[in-house]
Every structure is written in structure tokens, then in C-alpha cells.
Design a protein around this motif. Structure first.
Motif, mmCIF file in Angstrom:
data_model
loop_
_atom_site.group_PDB
_atom_site.id
_atom_site.type_symbol
_atom_site.label_atom_id
_atom_site.label_comp_id
_atom_site.label_asym_id
_atom_site.label_seq_id
_atom_site.Cartn_x
_atom_site.Cartn_y
_atom_site.Cartn_z
ATOM 1 N N GLY B 212 19.539 7.806 29.620
ATOM 2 C CA GLY B 212 20.527 7.953 30.683
ATOM 3 C C GLY B 212 21.358 6.688 30.737
ATOM 4 O O GLY B 212 21.073 5.717 30.021
ATOM 5 N N THR B 213 22.377 6.697 31.531
ATOM 6 C CA THR B 213 23.135 5.463 31.760
ATOM 7 C C THR B 213 23.728 5.478 33.167
ATOM 8 O O THR B 213 24.035 6.547 33.710
ATOM 9 C CB THR B 213 24.257 5.262 30.701
ATOM 10 O OG1 THR B 213 25.179 4.266 31.187
ATOM 11 C CG2 THR B 213 25.045 6.532 30.442
ATOM 12 N N SER B 214 23.848 4.292 33.715
ATOM 13 C CA SER B 214 24.417 4.189 35.061
ATOM 14 C C SER B 214 25.950 4.199 35.019
ATOM 15 O O SER B 214 26.597 4.173 36.054
ATOM 16 C CB SER B 214 23.932 2.899 35.730
ATOM 17 O OG SER B 214 24.499 1.776 35.100
ATOM 18 N N VAL B 215 26.488 4.224 33.803
ATOM 19 C CA VAL B 215 27.954 4.252 33.678
ATOM 20 C C VAL B 215 28.386 5.714 33.567
ATOM 21 O O VAL B 215 28.388 6.310 32.486
ATOM 22 C CB VAL B 215 28.419 3.437 32.444
ATOM 23 C CG1 VAL B 215 29.941 3.365 32.402
ATOM 24 C CG2 VAL B 215 27.835 2.038 32.493
ATOM 25 N N GLY B 216 28.698 6.299 34.701
ATOM 26 C CA GLY B 216 28.985 7.731 34.747
ATOM 27 C C GLY B 216 30.172 8.064 35.638
ATOM 28 O O GLY B 216 31.095 7.251 35.801
ATOM 29 N N GLY B 217 30.106 9.246 36.223
ATOM 30 C CA GLY B 217 31.208 9.715 37.062
ATOM 31 C C GLY B 217 31.418 8.841 38.293
ATOM 32 O O GLY B 217 32.555 8.630 38.726
ATOM 33 N N GLY B 218 30.315 8.324 38.849
ATOM 34 C CA GLY B 218 30.420 7.441 40.016
ATOM 35 C C GLY B 218 31.110 6.135 39.663
ATOM 36 O O GLY B 218 31.805 5.538 40.487
ATOM 37 N N THR B 219 30.920 5.708 38.415
ATOM 38 C CA THR B 219 31.566 4.486 37.943
ATOM 39 C C THR B 219 33.075 4.715 37.798
ATOM 40 O O THR B 219 33.883 3.863 38.181
ATOM 41 C CB THR B 219 30.975 4.066 36.578
ATOM 42 O OG1 THR B 219 29.555 4.121 36.677
ATOM 43 C CG2 THR B 219 31.404 2.671 36.189
ATOM 44 N N PHE B 220 33.409 5.867 37.243
ATOM 45 C CA PHE B 220 34.829 6.195 37.083
ATOM 46 C C PHE B 220 35.515 6.254 38.440
ATOM 47 O O PHE B 220 36.550 5.638 38.672
ATOM 48 C CB PHE B 220 34.967 7.540 36.347
ATOM 49 C CG PHE B 220 36.395 8.007 36.203
ATOM 50 C CD1 PHE B 220 37.321 7.255 35.490
ATOM 51 C CD2 PHE B 220 36.809 9.198 36.775
ATOM 52 C CE1 PHE B 220 38.642 7.685 35.356
ATOM 53 C CE2 PHE B 220 38.120 9.633 36.652
ATOM 54 C CZ PHE B 220 39.041 8.880 35.933
ATOM 55 N N TRP B 221 34.889 6.979 39.328
ATOM 56 C CA TRP B 221 35.502 7.166 40.639
ATOM 57 C C TRP B 221 35.456 5.869 41.466
ATOM 58 O O TRP B 221 36.440 5.468 42.088
ATOM 59 C CB TRP B 221 34.809 8.327 41.338
ATOM 60 C CG TRP B 221 35.445 8.782 42.611
ATOM 61 C CD1 TRP B 221 36.547 8.260 43.249
ATOM 62 C CD2 TRP B 221 35.032 9.881 43.405
ATOM 63 N NE1 TRP B 221 36.821 8.971 44.384
ATOM 64 C CE2 TRP B 221 35.911 9.972 44.511
ATOM 65 C CE3 TRP B 221 33.982 10.818 43.302
ATOM 66 C CZ2 TRP B 221 35.768 10.950 45.495
ATOM 67 C CZ3 TRP B 221 33.860 11.789 44.287
ATOM 68 C CH2 TRP B 221 34.738 11.849 45.369
ATOM 69 N N GLY B 222 34.302 5.214 41.452
ATOM 70 C CA GLY B 222 34.131 4.005 42.269
ATOM 71 C C GLY B 222 35.050 2.881 41.812
ATOM 72 O O GLY B 222 35.793 2.297 42.599
ATOM 73 N N LEU B 223 35.014 2.592 40.512
ATOM 74 C CA LEU B 223 35.884 1.536 39.975
ATOM 75 C C LEU B 223 37.349 1.950 40.113
ATOM 76 O O LEU B 223 38.205 1.141 40.475
ATOM 77 C CB LEU B 223 35.565 1.305 38.491
ATOM 78 C CG LEU B 223 34.710 0.100 38.133
ATOM 79 C CD1 LEU B 223 34.449 0.054 36.630
ATOM 80 C CD2 LEU B 223 35.365 -1.206 38.572
ATOM 81 N N GLY B 224 37.605 3.226 39.836
ATOM 82 C CA GLY B 224 38.979 3.721 39.917
ATOM 83 C C GLY B 224 39.545 3.620 41.324
ATOM 84 O O GLY B 224 40.712 3.271 41.526
ATOM 85 N N LYS B 225 38.703 3.897 42.293
ATOM 86 C CA LYS B 225 39.129 3.799 43.698
ATOM 87 C C LYS B 225 39.497 2.351 44.040
ATOM 88 O O LYS B 225 40.502 2.087 44.695
ATOM 89 C CB LYS B 225 37.954 4.269 44.574
ATOM 90 C CG LYS B 225 38.318 4.734 45.950
ATOM 91 C CD LYS B 225 37.061 5.308 46.629
ATOM 92 C CE LYS B 225 37.261 5.436 48.118
ATOM 93 N NZ LYS B 225 36.028 5.858 48.811
#
Lengths: 430, 430
Positions: B212-225
Motif C-alpha cells: 500500500g502507500t499513503s500517497v493516494g487520493g487524499g494526498t492529491f486532494w489535500g495537497l491540491g487544496k
């Protein structure tokens, strides 16, 4: 910037003028690695100008014998220095080189004193990109050495020749390792520069780049600069010391209501989603502390590199992962995260190891390339010698430096050069 | 938000009230997956209240026969619906469920009409975190189903039962695949939610979470936000359509002066360092276009997931990588990047495949869990039937839905339930 050992850590001096002053007119050999973010320089200075004296003043007595000495070779005693500049401030590097007497006394000049005959070994993409600039500003021709070849040569040199070069970082403690020369290969070399290269190393000049990732030091610095307005990599790293990534990262416990996800071995404190917390919070960038952001970013990138490195080590059955590149910078949290990631994923089977001269593998490797038989250049290889656990470790290769790291991160050594090269006569004369 | 097929893409409707109106009082079965960022709901509606009629009004004639029909089973004709809410707006979800007549007519009620006897299958960390909230607000008990088990059950259901569910995305084109049931296992299931789980699937209920990896959809959205001030994941994704990642990423050509690094197979346009360009530019966050940042971020994360997925597939000799989770959202650039990453690293050996109902694997799997023999709940499994290339593919498993996907992304199907369950009597009565 030159690095100094302060409180057991290699720190950077921050004045180019100081640097220029420190090593004025001493350089006899020099190699350069021009990366996307940093320029790394390794140079050899003779302490006394163009000395052929066997005695290295700073070397302890027991390391002064000259193995395999013969009439065809001469010995230069001196020191390997390590300097870096930001690629975006290449003028600083040009000024530094310009202040040296490369034109008159460099190992790279030969046959004539005209500037257009000076060649220095160079690696990294900038050896191509900035070739014209070096020619124009300094009259220097960059003699290109392939990047992966340089990294491997540099790493092999350090692992074999420099005492206490490699160490593990576990539970906040460094443990220096002297790797048995017969058990060095194969290993996975992970060089974390702007991007990351992963190379399976099977021996001297025997290697294959098996993987890499674009999520590297440039990502940390680039993203960090955008998110925190930090002015330098080191400032960002410093900032991360104070941060708490749990403010930014979505943890397993955040999703599971404070509980572990025990069935798949994830503690409540494990990061489920890097930077996932802002997703569900009504806060803007300015509402988060830069130090927390820096910490989270460092953790994300270190973790990711550790994981991809482990997966590649697993693929080729490599137990040892050796990390280099200027991303690490002897930074405790970075090393801890990478070590823990490798340990976690490999269930303790694989080990992450770090190098004291981590950032200079490419430049060192290019420096080693002066051995390549080109009559214009000087040979530089390791002298055959019985390994000593408390001093330098050397092996089968003939011709060499013998090395000893001094307190400033520089390496005291002797450079053996063949008398048959005209360049050597030039060096003697100057 | 419910998804609709618009121009061949499943789009989200954006009104909770519209959603509530659309499916008022029809729900007979429901399961929920509460993740870190999103709540996903799968529910079965009977079209006509609690029908036991074999005829599904929207099903073509040839799909209306009832295989293995017997007196102990009854058939409910209807439709599986897919709805999602943001976890941070869980009140919308509560309102949605509250508007349904779960208390009177849910598949989950039984034995009595008191609200404290209602149970619904639930998975994801939120099934733990929000258990008390569901009890308090709706009188519903969340009957927890393990998250990985749900994902696998959901993926297997879709791959076996829904026609044209899986597809590859190559060169801007979708190619729908009907996977031979005898050649389905093993495969690597990569579920990209807030974080990413990678599961080796060997059969029904036979699986192992391998990575698994912690770099996922939450990373895209969180960093993107944080970087773009976008208000939603979809807005950020939309923004990335218009962006150019080369403005933000350091390319091989940026380091090599416009040249390829041919020796290791990296074109000048390959990304050397994600977000590496700001490193050497004197610009602040505001000086970069949000769309370029969004594009670079999407590329970094998609690439990274593709690479880690490939390395895990390689490790276990899996040729097929099946991607689910709400990160993908049928987004061309995301799918293209992941497909290219898998193709690049595997040298064409492995294939990335996507699923039309990508975001609902966990919720569907929890829904399938009603088969678990708990006398309070209804069985739901696949009916044995000869596969038809133009309609649904079904296999050995007995008991089932038969499925057909209609134009709104919902799936028309029949639900076979055992008459021996008291709940069924309840359903018939209401």
C-alpha cells in the motif's frame, strides 16, 4: 558550500568568499557533478604547491608508507575536498573555479598553457547543459563521464577506501559499519538527488540502473518552497525539525476512530494518507504551520523512497540498500523514516545504510575516472593494501589514494600518479 | 452524489435533495463504506415496493428467466444504486438515509419495528468511527465487514457479474475486456482511496494485502487544496485538464540541456523530479497557474501508484493490475499516466485495468456480505448461468443477482433471497 563537522554532523559553511580563501591556489585535480539542483565539486589539494613529497602532513605516522612504490610513479600528498553550489547560482561556482589557478597549475592542464586545453572530468546533466558556459567563462572543456557510472564508482570508492563511511541509523543512533570487501556486492545504490536513481551494483563498473522515481529531493524542495516560502533546502529541513506531521497527514486512527487497523498490521498512528487531513478541514494553507507541512512532506518522500527501494532490493534479492545523494544531509528524521520504511516493508530482512559523503558520489566517481587511460589525464585508483579495521580499507585495485577522513569532512589522502603522463611534469613544474 | 452517464462518462449529480427524491422509499437493502474522505453507499431498490415479481421492468426479455428457482427462494427485481457523500459532510449522508424508510421497510430491519434492531452492513474505518453517530441519529447498528474483504468481494463481483465492467486505457482509448472466469485469478487489486491498498487476489475470499502507500487520493486532494484553493476533488481534477506539468516538473531535458538521457532510456521529456522546477526559479506559489500545479500533482501521484503497483505485481508474478477507488473517476489523464507507468516499468508485460464502478468496491463487498449466513440478513450471491458475451457474465457460484448496467451507472438486477429468513417476510409485508 564546504561542509564541516559540527557536533558530529557535516554542516555547510555558507560563504563562497571564505571557501575561495580557504583553498586558494591549491587545487591539483578537480571533478564536477552538475545536477538539476546542485553542483558538487571534489578537488584534491596538495597542501604545499605541486608537492611530490610522500609525507602527508596531516596523516598519522602509520599511514604514511607507500605501497607498491616504483620509479614510474610519484606521490602527491594532500586532501580531497567537497564543495557544493546551487545549480541556479552557477555563477558562484564559476567564480570559485575562476579563483583557482587551474589555468596555471591544474591537473587538467597539459602540453601548453593555453586555456583551451584545460579539461576537467564532469558528470550529471549539467555537464551537457553548461558545457558551453564553462568553455566561455573559464576556457575549460568538460570531459563527460556517464552519470550512473560515476555514482557507482564514487560509492564503491567510499565503501572500500574510507573508514567509517557507511552507517545504519536505527532508533536515533548511528552505527558505523565496515563492510567486508568480499561481501560488498551486490547492493542497491539509491541516489537521491533532484530525482532518484536506483542501481544494482555487482562490482567495479558492473552495475544496472533498475529503477528510479521522480519523487526526490527536488520534490521536497520544490513543493516545500511553494508551500512554506522557505528560501533554501536547508531552511526547509531545519523547519521540519520542529514540525508534527500528524497535523497534516490522515492517520489510520483518524479514519478508524482512534483504533488500530490491526488485521493488516497498521497502528492507529500509521499514515493512511499523506496530506490527507486538509481534505476534511475548512482551513487554508496559511492556517497550517510551515513546520508541520515541512515535516509531512519529508515523511511522505522519505517513506516513498524507502518503499520503492525495498521493492527493488527484494526483486533482486539484495539485503543492503545504500543511500546517497544530497537529499539526506545526515538528517535524523529523514534517515529514521527511510530506515523504518525499509525495516517495515522487508520485515527486518533488508537494511538501509547511509554514507558520510552521501552527496558527492557522482563527483567522486568522475574524479576516479582520471584513471581511464586517456593520456591527457592522471590515473587515480586505490592502492592494494591489507584492510585495517581502524584505518582505511583498500583492495585489489592498483594505483591510488590512501585515505583518512579529517575533521572537516575532507579526506586526507595520497594520490599516486604515473610519471609517464606529461601532465605530471606540468604539475611538477608549476 | 449519484453518478450519471454523460457523454460516456459517469458524472455526479450534485443535489442531495434530488437524490433523496429520486429514490425515496424504495430501498430494500443497503451497505455503506465510510472512508477517510468519502462515504460510498450501494443500495438495492425494488422499483415496485417489496416486489416478489420475477419480472424486472427494465430488463430485456432474454434476461428475465430465473435459473435455479425453487420454493425456498424468492426473487426481488430491481436496481443497485451507487451514491457517495463526503465524509466531512456526513450530515448529508445521515439526511439521505433518514429520508428512506429503512425503519419500516429496510432489508436490515427484522423481528420488530423498533429502530434499535436495524442493522446495515458497513465497512471502512468510519464503520468504527461513526458507529455511535449512526446509532444515535438513525437508530442503525453498523454491522462491520472487514475492509480488505469487502474490496475483494466487490471487485470479484464486478469482474464476474457485470458486463463491460473492466477496461484498459491505452492511447486515449478504452477497450472493454471480458475476463475469462477461468483466468481471472490471481490479480493485483489496487484500491486508491485516501490512501492506497494493494491486494493479491487468489479467489473468492482468498486474498492478502501485500502492500500500500499513503500517497493516494487524499494526498492529491489535500495537497491540491493547499496549493490551488480548489473547493473539491472534482474541481481540482477538472483544473488539471487544462494544465501543463512541464511548467512545474523538472524534466530530464531541463537537466541535460534539452537532450535525452538515452543510455538509461529516459527521454528529454521524462520527469526527472516532480515539482523540481520551482527549486531554481525565483517565483512564489501565486506565480504558478493552479492548473499546472494540479496537473503535476496528478501526474506525480498516478505515476507513483503505477510504479509501486507494478513492483508488487512483479513480485508475485501477476500480469493483471486492477485499479479501483475514487481517485480515478474515469479521468483520462489519471488512467493514461497509470497505464503508461505500468507499461513502462513492466516493459509491456503487465496491464493496468480499470473498473466502471471503481469507487464502490468496498460498499459492494459489504453488500455481498449479507450472504454470510447470519439469520438476520439476506443472502446475496451470483446465480449460475452460462456466460453471454453481450450481457452478464456469471459463473459457478450459486444464489445471486443477475446484472445489467443501465444508463445511469446503476445496475439492474434480481436479488434472490431465501424464504427461510424472517426478514424476507418483513420485506414482503411492507
Amino acid at each position: 558550500m564546504e561542509r564541516k563537522l559540527i557536533d558530529g554532523k557535516l554542516e555547510n559553511t555558507d560563504s563562497t568568499s571564505e571557501l575561495i580563501k580557504q583553498s586558494a591556489d591549491e587545487i591539483s585535480h578537480l571533478a564536477i557533478d552538475i545536477g538539476g539542483s546542485l553542483i558538487k565539486i571534489v578537488y584534491f589539494s596538495t597542501n604545499s604547491k605541486c608537492s611530490t613529497n610522500d609525507e602527508a602532513p596531516t596523516l598519522p605516522k602509520e599511514r604514511q608508507e607507500v605501497p607498491n612504490g616504483d620509479l614510474n610513479h610519484h606521490i602527491l600528498s594532500g586532501r580531497l575536498h567537497f564543495v557544493k553550489f546551487e545549480t541556479s547560482k552557477i555563477e558562484d561556482c564559476i567564480n570559485f573555479l575562476s579563483s583557482k589557478k587551474l589555468q596555471q597549475c591544474g591537473a587538467q592542464c597539459h602540453h601548453s598553457h593555453t586555456v583551451d586545453k584545460i579539461k576537467i572530468k564532469a558528470t550529471g546533466g549539467g555537464a551537457f547543459k553548461f558545457a558551453d558556459l564553462f568553455k566561455e567563462k573559464l576556457g575549460i572543456t568538460l570531459d563527460k563521464v556517464e552519470e550512473m557510472e560515476s555514482l557507482v564508482a564514487g560509492a564503491n570508492f567510499l565503501l572500500k577506501a574510507v573508514n567509517h563511511e557507511a552507517y545504519t541509523y536505527i532508533g536515533g543512533r548511528k552505527e558505523y559499519m565496515q563492510i567486508d570487501q568480499n561481501d560488498l556486492y551486490p547492493y542497491l545504490l539509491v541516489n537521491i538527488g533532484s530525482g532518484v536513481s536506483m542501481i544494482k551494483v555487482d562490482g567495479d563498473e558492473k552495475f544496472q540502473r533498475v529503477s528510479g522515481t521522480s519523487v526526490g529531493g527536488g520534490t521536497f524542495w520544490g513543493l516545500g518552497k511553494l508551500l512554506t516560502k522557505c528560501k533554501s533546502f536547508d531552511e526547509l529541513l531545519e523547519l521540519s525539525h520542529e514540525g508534527n506531521n500528524r497535523v497534516i497527514d490522515m492517520l489510520v486512527g483518524d479514519i478508524y476512530g482512534g483504533m488500530d487497523y490491526a488485521k493488516i498490521g497498521l497502528a492507529s498512528t500509521a499514515i493512511a494518507s499523506s496530506f490527507g487531513k486538509p481534505v476534511s478541514e475548512n482551513r487554508e494553507l496559511e492556517d497550517y504551520k510551515p513546520e508541520d507541512i515541512a515535516r509531512s512532506l519529508l515523511r511522505m518522500i522519505s517513506n516513498n523512497i524507502g518503499q520503492i527501494a525495498y521493492l527493488n532490493a527484494l526483486r533482486f534479492g539484495l539485503k543492503r540498500i545504500i543511500l546517497g545523494g544530497f537529499f539526506i544531509r545526515d538528517h535524523a528524521y529523514t534517515m529514521d523514516t527511510i530506515s523504518v520504511a525499509v525495516d517495515f516493508w522487508s520485515k527486518g530482512e533488508a537494511k538501509a545504510m547511509f554514507l558520510r559523503h552521501e552527496g558527492f558520489l557522482g563527483a567522486l566517481g568522475a574524479f576516479m575516472n582520471y584513471k581511464d587511460g586517456n593520456a591527457d589525464l592522471m590515473p587515480l585508483q586505490l592502492v592494494e593494501q591489507t584492510p585495517k579495521s581502524s584505518s582505511c580499507i583498500v583492495d585489489r585495485i592498483h594505483n591510488s589514494t590512501r585515505v583518512h577522513e579529517n575533521e572537516s569532512g575532507a579526506i586526507d589522502c595520497r594520490l599516486r600518479v604515473s610519471s609517464s603522463f606529461k601532465i605530471y611534469d606540468e604539475v611538477k613544474r608549476c
